[in-house]
Design a protein around this motif. Structure first.
Motif, PDB file in Angstrom:
ATOM      1  N   PHE A 112      -0.109   4.934   5.266  1.00 50.29           N
ATOM      2  CA  PHE A 112      -0.754   4.462   3.773  1.00 50.29           C
ATOM      3  C   PHE A 112       0.543   4.174   3.030  1.00 50.29           C
ATOM      4  O   PHE A 112       1.754   4.799   3.070  1.00 50.29           O
ATOM      5  CB  PHE A 112      -1.622   5.507   3.203  1.00 50.29           C
ATOM      6  N   PHE A 148       1.339   2.911  -1.146  1.00 49.22           N
ATOM      7  CA  PHE A 148       0.940   2.393  -2.513  1.00 49.22           C
ATOM      8  C   PHE A 148       2.024   1.734  -3.054  1.00 49.22           C
ATOM      9  O   PHE A 148       3.296   2.108  -2.983  1.00 49.22           O
ATOM     10  CB  PHE A 148       0.546   3.893  -3.124  1.00 49.22           C
ATOM     11  N   VAL A 157       2.994   0.074  -6.903  1.00 52.14           N
ATOM     12  CA  VAL A 157       2.830  -0.044  -8.102  1.00 52.14           C
ATOM     13  C   VAL A 157       3.770  -0.963  -8.761  1.00 52.14           C
ATOM     14  O   VAL A 157       4.937  -0.919  -8.421  1.00 52.14           O
ATOM     15  CB  VAL A 157       2.879   1.585  -8.908  1.00 52.14           C
ATOM     16  N   SER A 187       6.279  -7.695  -4.898  1.00 57.21           N
ATOM     17  CA  SER A 187       5.087  -6.809  -4.276  1.00 57.21           C
ATOM     18  C   SER A 187       4.422  -7.561  -3.336  1.00 57.21           C
ATOM     19  O   SER A 187       3.964  -6.791  -2.144  1.00 57.21           O
ATOM     20  CB  SER A 187       4.164  -6.778  -5.462  1.00 57.21           C
ATOM     21  N   VAL A 230      -2.334  -0.313  -0.532  1.00 53.81           N
ATOM     22  CA  VAL A 230      -2.975  -0.333  -1.773  1.00 53.81           C
ATOM     23  C   VAL A 230      -1.940  -0.754  -2.819  1.00 53.81           C
ATOM     24  O   VAL A 230      -0.900  -0.108  -3.076  1.00 53.81           O
ATOM     25  CB  VAL A 230      -3.729   0.848  -1.828  1.00 53.81           C
ATOM     26  N   CYS A 231      -2.374  -1.662  -3.626  1.00 57.19           N
ATOM     27  CA  CYS A 231      -1.739  -2.064  -4.742  1.00 57.19           C
ATOM     28  C   CYS A 231      -2.259  -1.721  -6.031  1.00 57.19           C
ATOM     29  O   CYS A 231      -3.612  -2.124  -6.262  1.00 57.19           O
ATOM     30  CB  CYS A 231      -1.583  -3.823  -4.768  1.00 57.19           C
ATOM     31  N   LEU A 232      -1.703  -1.297  -7.046  1.00 60.75           N
ATOM     32  CA  LEU A 232      -2.287  -0.881  -8.335  1.00 60.75           C
ATOM     33  C   LEU A 232      -0.993  -1.406  -9.237  1.00 60.75           C
ATOM     34  O   LEU A 232       0.184  -1.270  -9.244  1.00 60.75           O
ATOM     35  CB  LEU A 232      -1.999   0.621  -8.632  1.00 60.75           C
ATOM     36  N   ASN A 255      -4.905   8.054 -10.312  1.00 65.29           N
ATOM     37  CA  ASN A 255      -5.669   7.388  -9.439  1.00 65.29           C
ATOM     38  C   ASN A 255      -4.895   7.670  -7.984  1.00 65.29           C
ATOM     39  O   ASN A 255      -5.443   7.855  -6.933  1.00 65.29           O
ATOM     40  CB  ASN A 255      -5.599   6.036  -9.709  1.00 65.29           C
ATOM     41  N   ILE A 256      -3.486   7.658  -7.839  1.00 61.09           N
ATOM     42  CA  ILE A 256      -2.788   7.635  -6.803  1.00 61.09           C
ATOM     43  C   ILE A 256      -2.878   8.959  -6.302  1.00 61.09           C
ATOM     44  O   ILE A 256      -3.053   9.470  -5.273  1.00 61.09           O
ATOM     45  CB  ILE A 256      -1.369   7.246  -6.934  1.00 61.09           C
ATOM     46  N   THR A 314      -6.381  10.110  -5.037  1.00 61.85           N
ATOM     47  CA  THR A 314      -6.626   9.635  -3.718  1.00 61.85           C
ATOM     48  C   THR A 314      -5.889  10.313  -2.682  1.00 61.85           C
ATOM     49  O   THR A 314      -6.463  10.798  -1.499  1.00 61.85           O
ATOM     50  CB  THR A 314      -6.444   8.217  -3.719  1.00 61.85           C
ATOM     51  N   PHE A 315      -4.589  10.634  -2.952  1.00 62.53           N
ATOM     52  CA  PHE A 315      -3.858  11.174  -1.757  1.00 62.53           C
ATOM     53  C   PHE A 315      -4.268  12.303  -1.478  1.00 62.53           C
ATOM     54  O   PHE A 315      -4.232  13.012  -0.336  1.00 62.53           O
ATOM     55  CB  PHE A 315      -2.199  11.024  -2.533  1.00 62.53           C
ATOM     56  N   LEU A 336     -11.967   2.743  -2.984  1.00 64.90           N
ATOM     57  CA  LEU A 336     -11.375   1.859  -3.719  1.00 64.90           C
ATOM     58  C   LEU A 336     -12.516   0.854  -4.108  1.00 64.90           C
ATOM     59  O   LEU A 336     -12.467   0.138  -5.253  1.00 64.90           O
ATOM     60  CB  LEU A 336     -10.364   1.221  -3.155  1.00 64.90           C
TER      61      LEU A 336
END
Length: 427
Positions: free
Chosen positions: A12, A14, A16, A28, A43-45, A105-106, A109-110, A131
């Motif tokens: 995974f 992430f 940011v 990104s 996953v991109c925030l 949020n990260i 989820t983690f 998500l």
């Protein structure tokens, strides 16, 4: 270090980033593509500029289209929502709120996937579903963006749920009781009643511990031991309604004997002579609120529920807790009253024991900084695995802090605390 080497063998990833400039917008999509090629679930925030930043906002939307082609999921956080949620904060503090929201949020989820025994494929399926739930208010899946109002409501709901889920007691109550028994035996020996407990935690651990104590009075003249009709404990609520005056009320009149507090096993924790008047032995101040605390019909109440529906008994409930998006509520009751009492306590006491707290809240740091200037006699004992590091960061009050490094509950911690209290008393 090369990006592709860093992303090797990752399940995974992430990402940011802030969109609209050059670095976040430009890199990104590239990082997302490389991570995907290495087999990761990406996953991109990302944050979007304010509406007044017209050119940057247009550029951000263009790069978002590219990013969505490379990542599995993209969640947007619009800076414009800060104008609604924290309008009175300085800009740098408002950005800090957004950063904390993304981190929540990260982390949430983690934490929920890291210990799972499911396969990577199952974990990806799970995170994808979660998500989707965050993105459920989008006009079309994976299309830009969440509306400002829906994003604000959704994030607040997610934060409250995450806080409450993490506050559900997982530790064995017997172990908690043993730890607090040791602590209060030491405090009773070296400190005077009343014991003021200030906590930034939302959970009911302390309340549940105190509820299982026995409060007794010993009539010396008649050699009698009688259970008190009232518990010498107060948390600011009277009949489940906020009543801060109760902190100062004399709740045990005409007693001229000894007050005794015992735990569930019948072991004596506290023995204290009274002088015809006594305040609660334990006064609890929950500085950031509690998971069972709500606003209802203009009142602050306690309800024995954690996840209420929109209405209870036909009346809407609003959680009474301070978290990143609600820092402005520091200046509203019950919080203003609680922080005032914290400052008054620091101004009058000589001993303060800080357990596990890292001073991450600016409003609490400032209270300590100001009070320490005006109370030269106070000494702070800090129990924390990183006590020395935290002390060194608190430069204005560094000399007032005596660090005790270790986890709360370790026997060595209690031994060191008692030794330091003896030294302070000159024993």
């Amino acid at each position: 270090m090369k990006v592709d080497a860093t992303l090797e063998d990752k399940d995974f990833v992430f990402i940011v980033a802030g969109m609209g400039g050059g670095t976040g917008s430009g890199t990104s999509p590239i990082i997302a593509r490389i991570a995907k090629e290495e087999g990761a679930f990406v996953v991109c925030l990302v944050t979007l500029p304010f509406k007044v930043e017209e050119k940057r906002r247009i550029r951000a939307k263009e790069w978002l289209k590219r990013l969505r082609k490379e990542a599995d999921r993209v969640v947007t956080f619009d800076n414009e929502t800060l104008l609604e949620d924290v309008p009175n904060l300085p800009l740098n503090k408002a950005f800090s709120v957004m950063t904390q929201l993304m981190a929540i949020n990260i982390k949430g989820t983690f934490e929920m996937i890291k210990d799972s025994e499911h396969s990577i494929a199952k974990k990806r399926e799970w995170i994808n579903q979660k998500l989707k739930e965050i993105l459920k208010h989008t006009k079309a899946e994976n299309k830009y963006p969440l509306s400002d109002s829906n994003l604000s409501r959704e994030l607040k709901s997610k934060i409250i749920s995450l806080i409450k889920e993490n506050c559900i007691l997982k530790e064995k109550r017997e172990n908690i009781a043993k730890i607090y028994d040791q602590l209060f035996k030491i405090i009773e020996t070296h400190c005077y009643l009343t014991i003021d407990i200030f906590t930034a935690n939302y959970d009911p651990v302390i309340e549940n511990y105190i509820k299982n104590l026995s409060f007794l009075t010993y009539d010396i003249g008649h050699d009698e031991l009688t259970k008190l009709g009232c518990h010498l404990y107060y948390d600011g609520f009277q009949n489940s309604i906020w009543h801060p005056e109760g902190y100062d009320e004399n709740i045990a009149r005409d007693l001229d004997d000894m007050i005794i507090v015992r735990n569930e096993k019948g072991e004596t924790l506290i023995e204290e002579y009274t002088e015809n008047k006594i305040l609660p032995i334990f006064r609890l101040f929950k500085l950031h609120g509690s998971i069972d605390q709500y606003y209802q019909n203009g009142e602050i109440i306690k309800k024995d529920i954690l996840f209420p529906t929109k209405t209870v008994e036909g009346v809407e409930l609003k959680d009474s807790m301070i978290y990143p998006m609600r820092e402005k509520e520091v200046y509203e009751d019950p919080f203003f009253e609680l922080f005032t009492r914290l400052k008054n306590s620091l101004l009058s006491e000589k001993i303060c024991i800080v357990i596990g707290y890292s001073f991450g809240d600016e409003h609490i740091r400032n209270i300590f900084f100001d009070a320490m200037k005006r109370n030269p006699e106070i000494k702070i004992f800090m129990i924390n695995p990183k006590a020395k590091e935290i002390r060194d960061d608190l430069k204005p009050i560094k000399d007032k802090i005596d660090p005790i490094e270790g986890e709360f509950g370790e026997e060595s911690i209690f031994e060191e605390l008692e030794e330091k209290l003896k030294e302070l008393e000159g024993i």
